[in-house]
Design an enzyme around this catalytic site. Structure first.
Site, short mmCIF file in Angstrom:
data_model
loop_
_atom_site.label_atom_id
_atom_site.label_comp_id
_atom_site.label_asym_id
_atom_site.label_seq_id
_atom_site.Cartn_x
_atom_site.Cartn_y
_atom_site.Cartn_z
N GLY A 1 67.19 -47.08 -93.73
CA GLY A 1 67.41 -45.93 -94.60
C GLY A 1 66.80 -44.64 -94.08
O GLY A 1 66.62 -43.69 -94.83
N GLN A 2 66.45 -44.61 -92.81
CA GLN A 2 65.83 -43.41 -92.24
C GLN A 2 66.66 -42.83 -91.09
O GLN A 2 66.18 -42.01 -90.32
CB GLN A 2 64.43 -43.75 -91.73
CG GLN A 2 63.51 -44.27 -92.82
CD GLN A 2 62.14 -44.67 -92.27
OE1 GLN A 2 61.48 -43.88 -91.60
NE2 GLN A 2 61.73 -45.89 -92.52
N LEU B 1 67.83 -44.54 -88.53
CA LEU B 1 67.62 -45.20 -87.23
C LEU B 1 68.81 -46.07 -86.81
O LEU B 1 69.15 -46.12 -85.63
CB LEU B 1 66.33 -46.02 -87.26
CG LEU B 1 65.05 -45.18 -87.31
CD1 LEU B 1 63.83 -46.08 -87.50
CD2 LEU B 1 64.89 -44.37 -86.03
N LYS C 1 71.93 -45.61 -87.55
CA LYS C 1 72.98 -44.68 -87.11
C LYS C 1 72.66 -44.15 -85.71
O LYS C 1 73.53 -44.12 -84.83
CB LYS C 1 73.06 -43.53 -88.11
CG LYS C 1 74.12 -42.52 -87.85
CD LYS C 1 74.16 -41.51 -88.99
CE LYS C 1 75.19 -40.43 -88.73
NZ LYS C 1 75.26 -39.48 -89.86
N GLN D 1 79.55 -55.77 -96.29
CA GLN D 1 78.63 -54.80 -96.92
C GLN D 1 78.25 -53.64 -96.02
O GLN D 1 77.56 -52.72 -96.46
CB GLN D 1 77.38 -55.51 -97.47
CG GLN D 1 76.37 -55.97 -96.42
CD GLN D 1 76.71 -57.35 -95.84
OE1 GLN D 1 77.79 -57.88 -96.06
NE2 GLN D 1 75.77 -57.94 -95.12
N TYR E 1 79.66 -48.36 -90.72
CA TYR E 1 80.37 -48.18 -89.46
C TYR E 1 81.47 -47.13 -89.57
O TYR E 1 81.74 -46.39 -88.63
CB TYR E 1 80.94 -49.50 -88.97
CG TYR E 1 79.88 -50.48 -88.53
CD1 TYR E 1 79.02 -50.17 -87.47
CD2 TYR E 1 79.71 -51.70 -89.16
CE1 TYR E 1 78.03 -51.05 -87.06
CE2 TYR E 1 78.73 -52.60 -88.75
CZ TYR E 1 77.90 -52.27 -87.71
OH TYR E 1 76.93 -53.14 -87.30
#
Ligand SMILES: CC(C)(COP(=O)(O)OP(=O)(O)OC[C@H]1O[C@@H](n2cnc3c(N)ncnc32)[C@H](O)[C@@H]1OP(=O)(O)O)[C@@H](O)C(=O)NCCC(=O)NCCS
Length: 246
Positions: free
Chosen positions: A190-191, A193, A195, A220, A225
């Site tokens: 969620g930070q 990373l 991506k 999920q 993506y």
């Protein structure tokens, strides 16, 4: 997708139809959700332009020995692509106690198989035989990793290194690559990373002139993506799997 997981949606990086632009700018670290400061990597700004279709090249281009897919060279010096180093500090932050934490990206495949197993355990993936995991790493085209390196205040040099993310790609070394085993330590999720990891992996593949990039997404994470430019079932084409009947 976890390599031994159940079914999934095939996705390809959206190279189809005709000419599209894959923007590989490093956008993952919004100051809102990422407490690290940007380091190298944020400078790497370039839009890759990819011509012709993935399926087009599969159906006809390759058979006709027509390498239709083109990555155009940068049009100006300003857009000159900076080669992605094999290893670099992606982000850095200083904790209240003065410890500096760096997030190191590497595409050099330097991953300890026990560390990887521990990381996979953290996201609840079923265990795989270590010898097979090691073989999968060894035989991958690119193994991209994220390590957290903690350097106590006032100390220089090597800090404590921990594996916090991994993704790997297999490839025919010419046209195609498939991404497997994408994972980020839950305490670092969620930070931005995950991506960043995939964006850098895509970039490393494009630098090697591999333009057909596919993966198999657990249901999920399809949106994760899709946000990165992958398109499920282009033209309705389905990935198909064969499993032993016994
Ligand atoms: C999937 C995974 C790699 C994402 O890593 P992450 O570091 O948490 O993701 P990021 O923080 O970089 O998220 C980037 C963007 O994707 C979104 N996103 C993250 N996980 C998502 C999900 N499961 N579904 C939809 N969107 C998601 C984020 O909200 C963020 O959106 P934004 O750019 O609009 O802010 C991570 O959650 C993970 O390791 N999960 C367990 C293993 C797994 O399922 N791997 C994939 C197997 S196919």
């Amino acid at each position: 997708m976890f390599a031994h997981d159940v079914v999934v949606l095939p996705a390809v990086l959206k190279l189809y139809p005709s000419t599209v632009s894959l923007d590989c700018r490093f956008q993952a670290f919004s100051p809102l959700n990422f407490p690290f400061g940007l380091r190298r990597g944020s400078r790497n700004q370039k839009s890759y332009r990819l011509k012709a279709g993935f399926w087009e090249s599969i159906r006809s281009g390759i058979l006709k020995n027509n390498t239709a897919q083109v990555i155009e060279p940068p049009s100006t010096d300003e857009e000159e692509e900076e080669l992605l180093p094999e290893e670099f500090v992606l982000a850095e932050r200083t904790k209240p106690d003065g410890t500096v934490e760096q997030i190191m990206f590497s595409s050099g495949g330097d991953v300890d198989v026990y560390d990887l197993q521990a990381l996979c355990d953290k996201v609840g993936w079923p265990r795989r035989p270590l010898s097979k995991l090691a073989a999968a790493l060894r035989n991958s085209y690119i193994v991209a990793t994220l390590h957290s390196i903690s350097i106590p205040a006032g100390q220089e040099g090597n800090g404590q290194k921990k594996l916090i993310g991994m993704a790997r790609a297999t490839s025919d070394h010419a046209f195609n690559a498939t991404i497997w085993d994408v994972v980020v330590d839950p305490s670092y999720q969620g930070q931005g990373l995950g991506k960043a990891l995939i964006e850098k992996l895509i970039r490393a593949l494009l630098q090697r002139d591999i333009g057909n990039i596919s993966l198999f997404a657990d249901s999920q994470v399809v949106e994760f993506y899709r946000n990165l430019g992958f398109e499920p079932d282009p033209e309705g084409i389905k990935g198909m799997f064969w499993y032993p009947k016994h």
